[in-house]
Scaffold this motif. Structure first.
Motif, PDB file in Angstrom:
ATOM      1  N   VAL A 117       0.278  45.566  22.437  1.00  0.00           N
ATOM      2  CA  VAL A 117       0.219  44.105  22.295  1.00  0.00           C
ATOM      3  C   VAL A 117       0.552  43.431  23.621  1.00  0.00           C
ATOM      4  N   VAL A 118       1.553  43.925  24.332  1.00  0.00           N
ATOM      5  CA  VAL A 118       1.931  43.335  25.619  1.00  0.00           C
ATOM      6  C   VAL A 118       0.799  43.500  26.632  1.00  0.00           C
ATOM      7  N   LEU A 119       0.179  44.668  26.650  1.00  0.00           N
ATOM      8  CA  LEU A 119      -0.949  44.866  27.561  1.00  0.00           C
ATOM      9  C   LEU A 119      -2.110  43.938  27.222  1.00  0.00           C
ATOM     10  N   PHE A 120      -2.326  43.699  25.936  1.00  0.00           N
ATOM     11  CA  PHE A 120      -3.378  42.751  25.551  1.00  0.00           C
ATOM     12  C   PHE A 120      -3.052  41.344  26.046  1.00  0.00           C
ATOM     13  N   VAL A 121      -1.798  40.940  25.912  1.00  0.00           N
ATOM     14  CA  VAL A 121      -1.405  39.597  26.342  1.00  0.00           C
ATOM     15  C   VAL A 121      -1.623  39.424  27.847  1.00  0.00           C
ATOM     16  N   PHE A 122      -1.306  40.464  28.627  1.00  0.00           N
ATOM     17  CA  PHE A 122      -1.451  40.343  30.073  1.00  0.00           C
ATOM     18  C   PHE A 122      -2.882  40.510  30.561  1.00  0.00           C
ATOM     19  N   THR A 123      -3.666  41.379  29.928  1.00  0.00           N
ATOM     20  CA  THR A 123      -5.008  41.661  30.445  1.00  0.00           C
ATOM     21  C   THR A 123      -6.134  41.005  29.650  1.00  0.00           C
TER      22      THR A 123
ATOM     23  N   THR B 241       6.422  55.110  17.945  1.00  0.00           N
ATOM     24  CA  THR B 241       5.272  54.371  17.437  1.00  0.00           C
ATOM     25  C   THR B 241       5.459  52.872  17.622  1.00  0.00           C
ATOM     26  N   VAL B 242       6.651  52.383  17.321  1.00  0.00           N
ATOM     27  CA  VAL B 242       6.924  50.949  17.515  1.00  0.00           C
ATOM     28  C   VAL B 242       6.781  50.574  18.989  1.00  0.00           C
ATOM     29  N   LEU B 243       7.280  51.423  19.874  1.00  0.00           N
ATOM     30  CA  LEU B 243       7.151  51.153  21.305  1.00  0.00           C
ATOM     31  C   LEU B 243       5.688  51.164  21.749  1.00  0.00           C
ATOM     32  N   ALA B 244       4.896  52.085  21.210  1.00  0.00           N
ATOM     33  CA  ALA B 244       3.486  52.161  21.587  1.00  0.00           C
ATOM     34  C   ALA B 244       2.711  50.946  21.087  1.00  0.00           C
ATOM     35  N   VAL B 245       2.999  50.506  19.869  1.00  0.00           N
ATOM     36  CA  VAL B 245       2.329  49.320  19.334  1.00  0.00           C
ATOM     37  C   VAL B 245       2.718  48.091  20.153  1.00  0.00           C
ATOM     38  N   ALA B 246       3.998  47.965  20.464  1.00  0.00           N
ATOM     39  CA  ALA B 246       4.456  46.836  21.278  1.00  0.00           C
ATOM     40  C   ALA B 246       3.823  46.868  22.669  1.00  0.00           C
ATOM     41  N   ALA B 247       3.702  48.049  23.251  1.00  0.00           N
ATOM     42  CA  ALA B 247       3.071  48.158  24.567  1.00  0.00           C
ATOM     43  C   ALA B 247       1.608  47.740  24.498  1.00  0.00           C
TER      44      ALA B 247
ATOM     45  N   ALA C 293      -3.472  49.135  19.292  1.00  0.00           N
ATOM     46  CA  ALA C 293      -2.202  48.816  18.632  1.00  0.00           C
ATOM     47  C   ALA C 293      -2.412  48.656  17.128  1.00  0.00           C
ATOM     48  N   TRP C 294      -3.481  47.979  16.735  1.00  0.00           N
ATOM     49  CA  TRP C 294      -3.750  47.771  15.312  1.00  0.00           C
ATOM     50  C   TRP C 294      -4.056  49.097  14.617  1.00  0.00           C
ATOM     51  N   ARG C 295      -4.860  49.938  15.243  1.00  0.00           N
ATOM     52  CA  ARG C 295      -5.207  51.233  14.654  1.00  0.00           C
ATOM     53  C   ARG C 295      -3.966  52.117  14.522  1.00  0.00           C
ATOM     54  N   LEU C 296      -3.138  52.146  15.562  1.00  0.00           N
ATOM     55  CA  LEU C 296      -1.911  52.932  15.527  1.00  0.00           C
ATOM     56  C   LEU C 296      -0.966  52.414  14.446  1.00  0.00           C
TER      57      LEU C 296
ATOM     58  N   ASP D  66      -7.685  42.292  27.329  1.00  0.00           N
ATOM     59  CA  ASP D  66      -8.655  43.342  27.008  1.00  0.00           C
ATOM     60  C   ASP D  66      -8.452  43.738  25.543  1.00  0.00           C
ATOM     61  N   ARG D  67      -9.486  43.583  24.728  1.00  0.00           N
ATOM     62  CA  ARG D  67      -9.378  43.824  23.287  1.00  0.00           C
ATOM     63  C   ARG D  67      -9.110  45.289  22.943  1.00  0.00           C
ATOM     64  N   ARG D  68      -9.380  46.208  23.878  1.00  0.00           N
ATOM     65  CA  ARG D  68      -9.136  47.626  23.607  1.00  0.00           C
ATOM     66  C   ARG D  68      -7.673  47.888  23.293  1.00  0.00           C
ATOM     67  N   TYR D  69      -6.770  47.210  23.995  1.00  0.00           N
ATOM     68  CA  TYR D  69      -5.345  47.422  23.759  1.00  0.00           C
ATOM     69  C   TYR D  69      -4.920  46.907  22.387  1.00  0.00           C
TER      70      TYR D  69
END
Length: 62
Positions: free
Chosen positions: A19-25, A11-17, A34-37, A27-30
């Protein structure tokens, strides 16, 4: 107990992923994912801790 630890790490890895995807793209979906998870995992963790406390405190006659 090892299963709960494994799920916590995943779960920690998925949330971090997310956030990292949001920083790079940007895209608010990521970030929403992460927030929902994070919220659901926090709720599950609190429920597990509550059950562990109840298990310790409750005296169940056999």
């Amino acid at each position: 107990m090892w299963l709960l630890r494994l799920l916590a790490v995943l779960t920690v890895l998925a949330v971090a992923a997310g956030v990292v995807l949001f920083v790079f793209t940007r895209d608010r979906r990521y970030l929403n994912f992460a927030w929902r998870l994070f919220r659901y995992s926090l709720l599950v963790a609190l429920l597990v801790f509550a059950l562990m406390i109840i298990e310790r405190v409750a005296v169940i006659p056999v």
